[in-house]
Design a protein around this motif. Sequence first.
Motif, short mmCIF file in Angstrom:
data_model
loop_
_atom_site.label_atom_id
_atom_site.label_comp_id
_atom_site.label_asym_id
_atom_site.label_seq_id
_atom_site.Cartn_x
_atom_site.Cartn_y
_atom_site.Cartn_z
N LYS A 89 36.09 29.54 80.15
CA LYS A 89 34.76 30.14 80.30
C LYS A 89 34.58 31.34 79.36
N THR A 90 34.94 31.14 78.11
CA THR A 90 34.82 32.20 77.11
C THR A 90 33.94 31.72 75.95
N LYS A 91 33.62 32.65 75.06
CA LYS A 91 32.91 32.30 73.84
C LYS A 91 33.69 32.90 72.68
N SER A 92 34.42 32.04 71.95
CA SER A 92 35.31 32.51 70.89
C SER A 92 34.55 33.08 69.71
N ASP A 93 35.15 34.08 69.11
CA ASP A 93 34.64 34.65 67.87
C ASP A 93 35.06 33.73 66.73
N ARG A 94 34.11 33.06 66.10
CA ARG A 94 34.45 32.08 65.06
C ARG A 94 34.96 32.73 63.77
N SER A 95 34.93 34.07 63.69
CA SER A 95 35.43 34.72 62.48
C SER A 95 36.94 34.64 62.39
N SER A 96 37.61 34.47 63.53
CA SER A 96 39.07 34.37 63.52
C SER A 96 39.59 33.79 64.83
N ASN A 97 40.43 32.78 64.74
CA ASN A 97 41.08 32.19 65.91
C ASN A 97 42.52 31.87 65.57
N THR A 98 43.42 32.13 66.51
CA THR A 98 44.85 31.85 66.30
C THR A 98 45.36 30.93 67.39
N PHE A 99 46.10 29.89 67.00
CA PHE A 99 46.67 28.95 67.95
C PHE A 99 48.18 28.86 67.68
N THR A 100 48.97 29.00 68.77
CA THR A 100 50.43 29.00 68.65
C THR A 100 51.03 27.97 69.59
N ILE A 106 55.31 27.63 65.71
CA ILE A 106 54.25 27.45 64.71
C ILE A 106 52.99 28.16 65.17
N SER A 107 52.36 28.87 64.23
CA SER A 107 51.11 29.56 64.54
C SER A 107 50.13 29.34 63.40
N ILE A 108 48.91 28.93 63.75
CA ILE A 108 47.86 28.72 62.75
C ILE A 108 46.69 29.64 63.05
N LYS A 109 46.31 30.42 62.06
CA LYS A 109 45.17 31.32 62.17
C LYS A 109 44.11 30.85 61.19
N LEU A 110 42.88 30.71 61.66
CA LEU A 110 41.81 30.25 60.78
C LEU A 110 40.49 30.93 61.15
N GLY A 111 39.60 30.99 60.19
CA GLY A 111 38.32 31.62 60.46
C GLY A 111 37.52 31.80 59.19
N ASN A 112 36.61 32.75 59.22
CA ASN A 112 35.73 33.00 58.09
C ASN A 112 35.81 34.46 57.67
N CYS A 198 34.62 33.34 52.52
CA CYS A 198 35.34 32.06 52.43
C CYS A 198 35.94 31.73 53.79
N MET A 199 36.27 30.46 53.96
CA MET A 199 36.97 30.02 55.16
C MET A 199 38.46 30.07 54.85
N PHE A 200 39.26 30.64 55.75
CA PHE A 200 40.68 30.80 55.47
C PHE A 200 41.55 30.13 56.53
N ILE A 201 42.75 29.79 56.11
CA ILE A 201 43.77 29.25 57.02
C ILE A 201 45.09 29.95 56.69
N GLU A 202 45.74 30.50 57.70
CA GLU A 202 47.05 31.12 57.53
C GLU A 202 48.01 30.46 58.52
N VAL A 203 49.18 30.08 58.04
CA VAL A 203 50.16 29.39 58.89
C VAL A 203 51.49 30.13 58.84
N ARG A 204 52.05 30.39 60.00
CA ARG A 204 53.38 30.98 60.10
C ARG A 204 54.25 30.06 60.96
N TYR A 205 55.53 30.02 60.63
CA TYR A 205 56.45 29.14 61.37
C TYR A 205 57.85 29.73 61.33
N LYS A 206 58.71 29.24 62.22
CA LYS A 206 60.11 29.67 62.26
C LYS A 206 60.97 28.62 61.57
#
Length: 235
Positions: A89-100, A106-112, A198-206
């Motif tokens: 029941k939230t409204k995400s900020d589309r400028s940046s979202n991170t999923f782990t 593994i963590s992926i961060k993406l947004g505008n 620009c739209m960006f994607i950042e990925v971090r992993y172990k």
Amino acid sequence: MNLIIFNRMENVLSPAELAEFKEFKAQKAEKEKALKIKEDKITYKEIKDETIRVQFELLKRISGLMLEAKKTVFNNCDGLIQMKDDLFKTKSDRSSNTFTTQDGSISIKLGNRVNEGWADEVEIGVCKVQDYLRTLAKDDNSATLVEGVIRLLKPDKKGNLKASKVLELEQMAIKSNNADFMDGITLIKEAYRPSPSCMFIEVRYKDENGEEQSLPLSMSAIEKTCPNYENRKSH
């Protein structure tokens, strides 16, 4: 002309004729050298053009693959964002979202990314806010504090304010209940003209050693994983 014939000519020709002959030979050798350089330059240009065209096609294919991958990731994560918003029941900020992942590997961060931009009226708002804040400086201690707050309105190297800092001042303005302070903040906010960058994607992993790494997703970021990278740096 071989050495034997040249030696014979030395015995036949007069000193003046021999000097003229030597000059002729030197000029001929110079012309042959110049012609060889000209031919080598033509060969270089042909090889250069062919090499660059081949590399361009390679990089063009890679660019296309990266663009398609970027579209796929954003499309798939859009569904994930919507699912998260519905579930929690939230409204995400589309400028940046991170999923782990649950194990944190593994963590992926993406947004505008957004370029901060402001209309001319922002200067009026900044002046009004600064004038009010300076009225609060009653002694050296308060003057130092006020100057620290005023620095929140200091433009960056590109001459732009940071919207996040203006929001910090807005909370102060609300608490102050001062009309001039509030009016200045309002003018600044209304002058805000953000533009998408620009739209960006950042990925971090172990990695296999449990060390956190960043996945290179740009040509410049890939350099340290490139063969002979250290050797090329020193050239």
